[in-house]
Scaffold this motif. Structure first.
Motif, PDB file in Angstrom:
ATOM      1  N   UNK A 115      29.426  31.393  18.137  1.00  0.00           N
ATOM      2  CA  UNK A 115      29.653  30.774  16.910  1.00  0.00           C
ATOM      3  C   UNK A 115      28.617  29.616  16.710  1.00  0.00           C
ATOM      4  N   UNK A 116      28.053  29.639  15.457  1.00  0.00           N
ATOM      5  CA  UNK A 116      26.910  28.769  15.159  1.00  0.00           C
ATOM      6  C   UNK A 116      27.568  27.810  13.718  1.00  0.00           C
ATOM      7  N   UNK A 117      27.809  26.493  13.895  1.00  0.00           N
ATOM      8  CA  UNK A 117      27.865  25.959  12.730  1.00  0.00           C
ATOM      9  C   UNK A 117      26.747  25.905  11.629  1.00  0.00           C
ATOM     10  N   UNK A 118      25.600  25.787  12.642  1.00  0.00           N
ATOM     11  CA  UNK A 118      24.201  25.967  11.738  1.00  0.00           C
ATOM     12  C   UNK A 118      24.124  27.044  10.906  1.00  0.00           C
ATOM     13  N   UNK A 119      24.657  28.202  11.377  1.00  0.00           N
ATOM     14  CA  UNK A 119      24.540  29.561  10.826  1.00  0.00           C
ATOM     15  C   UNK A 119      25.429  29.655   9.531  1.00  0.00           C
ATOM     16  N   UNK A 120      26.691  28.916   9.772  1.00  0.00           N
ATOM     17  CA  UNK A 120      27.588  28.990   8.589  1.00  0.00           C
ATOM     18  C   UNK A 120      27.033  27.919   7.520  1.00  0.00           C
ATOM     19  N   UNK A 121      26.615  26.597   7.792  1.00  0.00           N
ATOM     20  CA  UNK A 121      25.958  25.803   7.009  1.00  0.00           C
ATOM     21  C   UNK A 121      24.869  26.185   6.320  1.00  0.00           C
ATOM     22  N   UNK A 122      24.054  27.241   6.875  1.00  0.00           N
ATOM     23  CA  UNK A 122      22.701  27.519   6.128  1.00  0.00           C
ATOM     24  C   UNK A 122      23.408  28.677   5.130  1.00  0.00           C
ATOM     25  N   UNK A 123      24.400  29.517   5.575  1.00  0.00           N
ATOM     26  CA  UNK A 123      24.691  30.361   4.351  1.00  0.00           C
ATOM     27  C   UNK A 123      25.375  29.647   3.255  1.00  0.00           C
TER      28      UNK A 123
END
Length: 152
Positions: free
Chosen positions: A61-69
């Motif tokens: 899980x990547x918080x950064x990937x969610x935030x980027x989306x």
């Protein structure tokens, strides 16, 4: 902490405080070399959660990937960064309360979409179109009709 402006590795903490939800510590820092000020967040490291993709692959899980989306969905929309951070905090809290080591991307995306619909409807449709992989305009219309019906 490396300065984002000049790359120098020494800084001083100018201000430190807890976020509103007490889920992180926000620190204002100042580079000792160039004087550039920047903000960092310190989070409690949760246990490793794996995300199960549609094709069965697993990745961390990547918080950064969610935030980027979310940032892409909210581009040119009046949604403050603080609101997006809170949304992610809420989703992470919900997901971690299930005490599982793996979560399907579908479940994660549904949690995000559920909250995003209450924040900004345009961002909601943008995020849903990518997340649900809309193929044509009829899928957009179906999503918009559902959104309009939920308002009534």
């Amino acid at each position: 902490m490396r300065c984002p402006a000049c790359g120098h590795e020494e800084d001083k903490v100018v201000d430190s405080r807890a976020t509103k939800e007490n889920s992180a510590v926000r620190r204002r820092r100042e580079c000792l070399a160039c004087g550039h000020r920047f903000t960092t967040y310190e989070y409690v490291e949760h246990r490793l959660v794996m995300v199960v993709k549609k094709d069965g692959r697993r990745e961390r899980y990547s918080r950064e990937k969610v935030l980027n989306g979310l940032l892409r969905a909210c581009e040119k929309r009046p949604v403050p960064m603080e609101t997006l951070e809170k949304l992610i905090d809420d989703v992470e809290r919900t997901v971690s309360s299930h005490l599982r080591d793996e979560i399907p991307t579908q479940e994660l995306g549904n949690e995000i979409i559920k909250r995003l619909a209450n924040i900004d409807q345009v961002a909601y449709v943008r995020f849903a179109s990518v997340y649900r992989d809309f193929k044509d305009i009829s899928q957009f219309l179906k999503e918009l009709r559902g959104l309009l019906e939920s308002q009534e």
